[in-house]
Scaffold this motif. Structure first.
Motif, PDB file in Angstrom:
ATOM      1  N   SER A  10       6.733   0.276  -4.520  1.00 58.83           N
ATOM      2  CA  SER A  10       5.496  -0.353  -4.993  1.00 58.83           C
ATOM      3  C   SER A  10       5.566  -0.939  -6.392  1.00 58.83           C
ATOM      4  O   SER A  10       4.549  -1.384  -6.918  1.00 58.83           O
ATOM      5  N   ALA A 142      -0.726   4.487  -2.616  1.00 62.71           N
ATOM      6  CA  ALA A 142      -0.330   3.354  -1.783  1.00 62.71           C
ATOM      7  C   ALA A 142      -1.098   2.114  -2.208  1.00 62.71           C
ATOM      8  O   ALA A 142      -2.257   2.197  -2.630  1.00 62.71           O
ATOM      9  N   TYR A 143      -0.427   0.982  -2.113  1.00 62.90           N
ATOM     10  CA  TYR A 143      -1.065  -0.314  -2.300  1.00 62.90           C
ATOM     11  C   TYR A 143      -1.145  -0.984  -0.930  1.00 62.90           C
ATOM     12  O   TYR A 143      -0.124  -1.143  -0.261  1.00 62.90           O
ATOM     13  N   GLU A 144      -2.347  -1.366  -0.538  1.00 56.41           N
ATOM     14  CA  GLU A 144      -2.537  -2.045   0.736  1.00 56.41           C
ATOM     15  C   GLU A 144      -2.883  -3.508   0.479  1.00 56.41           C
ATOM     16  O   GLU A 144      -3.843  -3.815  -0.231  1.00 56.41           O
ATOM     17  N   VAL A 151      -5.393  -4.588   6.862  1.00 60.70           N
ATOM     18  CA  VAL A 151      -4.178  -4.259   6.118  1.00 60.70           C
ATOM     19  C   VAL A 151      -2.994  -4.944   6.787  1.00 60.70           C
ATOM     20  O   VAL A 151      -2.710  -4.709   7.964  1.00 60.70           O
ATOM     21  N   ARG A 154       1.583  -2.279   3.586  1.00 58.62           N
ATOM     22  CA  ARG A 154       1.253  -1.057   2.848  1.00 58.62           C
ATOM     23  C   ARG A 154       2.526  -0.566   2.164  1.00 58.62           C
ATOM     24  O   ARG A 154       3.563  -0.395   2.815  1.00 58.62           O
TER      25      ARG A 154
END
Length: 204
Positions: A10, A142-144, A151, A154
């Protein structure tokens, strides 16, 4: 052994975070750089969000990341610190009591638009477990990436974060041979007992 704290999935989205937690420190470090001059070493540089502004301001900076041994790291810093130089240490102040309340389900932290891609990004976080005896929490985040309210990607990572209380951190610094010159609780130089961070300005 599984690697943690590397943001391997991420890192490219990390700098979308615009909370004061990740912006207020830059003027603080620029101020100290201007006061003391000389070369700068940043340990735990992450994406370079502090190192890059310092370099752009004309300072000679070396930025490194990922060290598992805090005692060895402190000893090495002291050994290589120039006469008249300073070391600034900052860590999160533990809030509340380190107990099972630090384990919690997935929760939305913020939503942002990524100007680089035009996509909406939602950051979520959760508390997986806690090692109370050793003061280590194991959160995840988490980055969605969203498109049409769905989404489409992810990116998730797990962390292992050790918390230090004021007395523990001051002892670590003193045992490593540092003298604490200033203490702050935030980057506006709030008194340490009133702030969200533990910030120490140290000399040999």
């Amino acid at each position: 052994m599984e690697q943690v704290n590397v943001y391997k999935n991420s890192a490219h989205l990390y700098d979308l975070d615009q909370r004061d937690l990740v912006t207020a420190d830059i003027p603080f470090y620029l101020g100290y750089a201007g006061k003391f001059g000389g070369g700068i070493l940043e340990l735990g540089c992450g994406t370079g969000r502090i190192a890059i502004p310092l370099a752009e301001a004309g300072y000679d900076i070396t930025a490194l990341d990922l060290s598992e041994d805090i005692n060895g790291c402190l000893a090495c810093m002291r050994e290589h610190l120039n006469d008249g130089g300073i070391v600034i240490i900052n860590v999160f102040r533990p809030f509340g009591t380190l107990d099972e309340s630090w384990c919690y389900p997935e929760t939305v932290q913020w939503e942002r638009w990524d100007d680089a891609t035009g996509s909406k990004v939602v950051k979520k976080h959760w508390g997986q477990r806690i090692d109370i005896e050793n003061q280590i929490i194991y959160p995840g985040f988490a980055y969605e990436v969203m498109a049409n309210n769905e989404v489409v990607e992810r990116f998730a990572d797990n962390l292992a974060l050790k918390y230090y209380y004021y007395e523990q951190l001051t002892k670590l610094l003193q045992d490593a041979g540092f003298r604490i010159r200033k203490e702050y609780g935030w980057y506006d130089k709030t008194p340490i007992e009133n702030g969200r961070e533990l910030i120490f300005v140290c000399i040999r």
